[in-house]
Design a protein around this motif. Structure first.
Motif, short mmCIF file in Angstrom:
data_model
loop_
_atom_site.label_atom_id
_atom_site.label_comp_id
_atom_site.label_asym_id
_atom_site.label_seq_id
_atom_site.Cartn_x
_atom_site.Cartn_y
_atom_site.Cartn_z
N SER A 174 -12.73 2.32 -9.34
CA SER A 174 -13.96 3.90 -8.47
C SER A 174 -12.60 4.81 -7.44
CB SER A 174 -15.00 3.79 -7.01
OG SER A 174 -14.31 2.11 -6.31
N ALA A 175 -12.29 3.73 -7.06
CA ALA A 175 -10.78 5.33 -6.59
C ALA A 175 -9.51 4.53 -6.56
CB ALA A 175 -11.18 5.11 -4.93
N SER A 210 -1.82 3.77 4.75
CA SER A 210 -2.52 4.28 3.12
C SER A 210 -2.28 5.82 3.48
CB SER A 210 -3.89 4.45 3.85
OG SER A 210 -4.37 4.84 2.28
N ILE A 229 3.23 1.21 -2.71
CA ILE A 229 1.95 0.32 -3.41
C ILE A 229 0.93 0.86 -4.10
CG2 ILE A 229 0.72 -1.87 -3.25
CD1 ILE A 229 2.74 -2.79 -0.95
N MET A 268 -5.72 8.62 -0.99
CA MET A 268 -6.81 7.38 -1.69
C MET A 268 -7.86 9.05 -2.74
SD MET A 268 -10.91 5.81 -0.51
CE MET A 268 -11.60 7.68 -0.95
N ILE A 322 1.16 -1.41 6.48
CA ILE A 322 1.38 -0.54 5.77
C ILE A 322 0.14 0.44 6.13
CG2 ILE A 322 -0.43 -1.06 3.30
CD1 ILE A 322 0.29 -3.85 3.86
N LEU A 382 0.39 3.66 -1.12
CA LEU A 382 0.64 2.60 -0.10
C LEU A 382 1.92 2.53 0.51
CD1 LEU A 382 -1.79 0.01 -0.44
CD2 LEU A 382 -2.51 1.53 1.32
N LYS A 438 -9.56 0.09 -6.64
CA LYS A 438 -10.99 -0.48 -6.12
C LYS A 438 -12.22 -0.54 -7.40
CE LYS A 438 -13.55 -1.01 -2.46
NZ LYS A 438 -14.82 -1.39 -3.03
N LYS A 470 -13.42 -4.41 -5.28
CA LYS A 470 -11.95 -5.33 -4.60
C LYS A 470 -10.65 -4.53 -4.61
CE LYS A 470 -11.23 -9.40 -7.78
NZ LYS A 470 -12.00 -9.20 -8.24
N LEU A 471 -10.30 -4.81 -3.71
CA LEU A 471 -8.43 -4.00 -3.79
C LEU A 471 -7.91 -4.99 -4.81
CD1 LEU A 471 -7.84 -1.58 -0.77
CD2 LEU A 471 -8.50 -1.12 -2.87
N ILE A 472 -6.57 -4.60 -5.98
CA ILE A 472 -6.28 -5.18 -6.41
C ILE A 472 -5.35 -4.14 -6.50
CG2 ILE A 472 -5.69 -5.74 -8.48
CD1 ILE A 472 -8.56 -4.91 -9.54
N PHE A 473 -3.91 -4.62 -6.12
CA PHE A 473 -2.56 -3.72 -5.97
C PHE A 473 -1.80 -4.44 -6.74
CE2 PHE A 473 -3.22 -2.90 -1.31
CZ PHE A 473 -3.78 -3.78 -1.02
N GLY A 474 -0.88 -3.34 -7.50
CA GLY A 474 0.67 -3.14 -7.87
C GLY A 474 1.28 -4.29 -7.36
N HIS A 518 -5.77 3.89 -4.51
CA HIS A 518 -5.55 4.07 -3.08
C HIS A 518 -3.61 4.14 -3.48
CE1 HIS A 518 -8.43 3.07 -0.13
NE2 HIS A 518 -8.78 2.45 -1.51
#
Lengths: 111, 106
Positions: free
Chosen positions: B30-31, B45, B86, B48, B43, B35, B90, B93-97, B33
Motif C-alpha cells: 500500500s506504500a 523517515s 533503508i 512515504m 531512524i 528511511l 507496507k 505490516k512494515l517489511i524492511f530491506g 518508505h
C-alpha cells in the motif's frame, strides 16, 4: 509532543533474567511494531499490533511476548533472556498508510 | 528470497556526485518508505510513497508500482549524507530491506 519513546535506552541482562521494554507514542497511531536490528541483517519484525488489544507475530517472535493493553503503549517482554537476544531493539508506530515514526532504540546485551 | 531487496549494499561517493539507491519488492504493497539511519543513531523517515515521485531538498524518491521498484536519488551529495538508507514496504505490516550503507568523502 514526544513522538515515540522507548525505555530503557540501554540494559545489560544475565542469561535467564526477564525484562520488559516499553514503547509509548502520543500520536494516536493504530499500528505499532517491535523490531530488532543485528549487524548485516537489517531490521527484523518481532511482533506488531494493528490496534489496542491486538497483537500478531512477525518474522522472529520466538522468545518474546508483547501486549497492547492501551493504544499508546506497546510492551515487549523477554521472559528468559538468552545471549542470542543481544541486539538493538526499535519500536515504531504509524497510521495505516502514513509515515512511520521510530523510537531511538534500546541496546540490550545479554551476558 | 527476501521480499524487499536493496542495491547496492555499500556505496562510496565523492562529494558532489549524484547517487542512486534501488529497492525492489515482490509483494503487494500500500506504500513504500525510505528511511535514514546515522551511525549509532535513530531512524528517520525520509519519504512515504504510494505512486509517482517526491522531492525534498536534494533528495528525490520515485516508485513504479507496476515494476515493483523504487529509487532514492541524492543530488550534489555531501559527507553529511553518509548513513544507512533503508527501504521498507507496507503490507499488513512494515517489511524492511537490509539497507544501503553510503559513505560520501570530501
Amino acid at each position: 509532543n514526544a513522538g515515540v519513546t522507548q525505555t530503557p535506552k540501554f540494559r545489560v541482562l544475565k542469561t535467564g533474567q526477564s525484562m520488559t521494554l516499553l514503547c509509548a507514542q502520543d500520536m494516536n497511531h493504530e499500528y505499532m511494531y517491535w523490531y530488532r536490528q543485528d549487524p548485516g541483517m537489517g531490521l527484523r519484525l518481532i511482533h506488531y499490533s494493528v490496534g489496542e488489544g491486538t497483537t500478531a507475530k512477525g518474522e522472529v517472535p520466538d522468545g518474546y511476548n508483547v501486549s497492547r493493553l492501551k493504544k499508546q503503549n506497546f510492551l515487549l517482554g523477554l521472559e528468559s533472556a538468552a545471549p542470542s537476544q543481544t541486539s538493538v531493539y526499535f519500536c515504531a508506530s504509524s497510521y495505516m498508510d502514513t509515515e512511520a515514526f521510530f523510537g531511538q532504540g534500546t541496546r540490550l546485551t545479554v551476558v | 528470497k527476501n521480499e524487499v531487496e536493496q542495491s547496492p549494499q555499500n556505496l562510496t561517493a565523492q562529494e558532489g556526485e549524484f547517487i542512486t539507491i534501488n529497492c525492489s519488492y515482490s509483494v503487494g504493497i500500500s506504500a513504500l518508505h525510505w528511511l535514514q539511519q546515522h551511525p549509532g543513531g535513530g531512524i528517520v523517515s525520509l519519504f512515504m510513497l504510494s505512486s509517482g515521485k517526491k522531492k525534498h531538498g536534494r533528495l528525490i524518491a520515485t516508485i513504479n508500482i507496476q515494476e515493483k521498484h523504487s529509487s532514492l536519488h541524492i543530488t550534489a551529495s555531501h559527507p553529511r549524507d553518509s548513513a544507512v538508507y533503508i527501504c521498507a514496504v507496507k503490507t499488513d505490516k512494515l517489511i524492511f530491506g537490509t539497507g544501503t550503507r553510503l559513505q560520501v568523502f570530501p
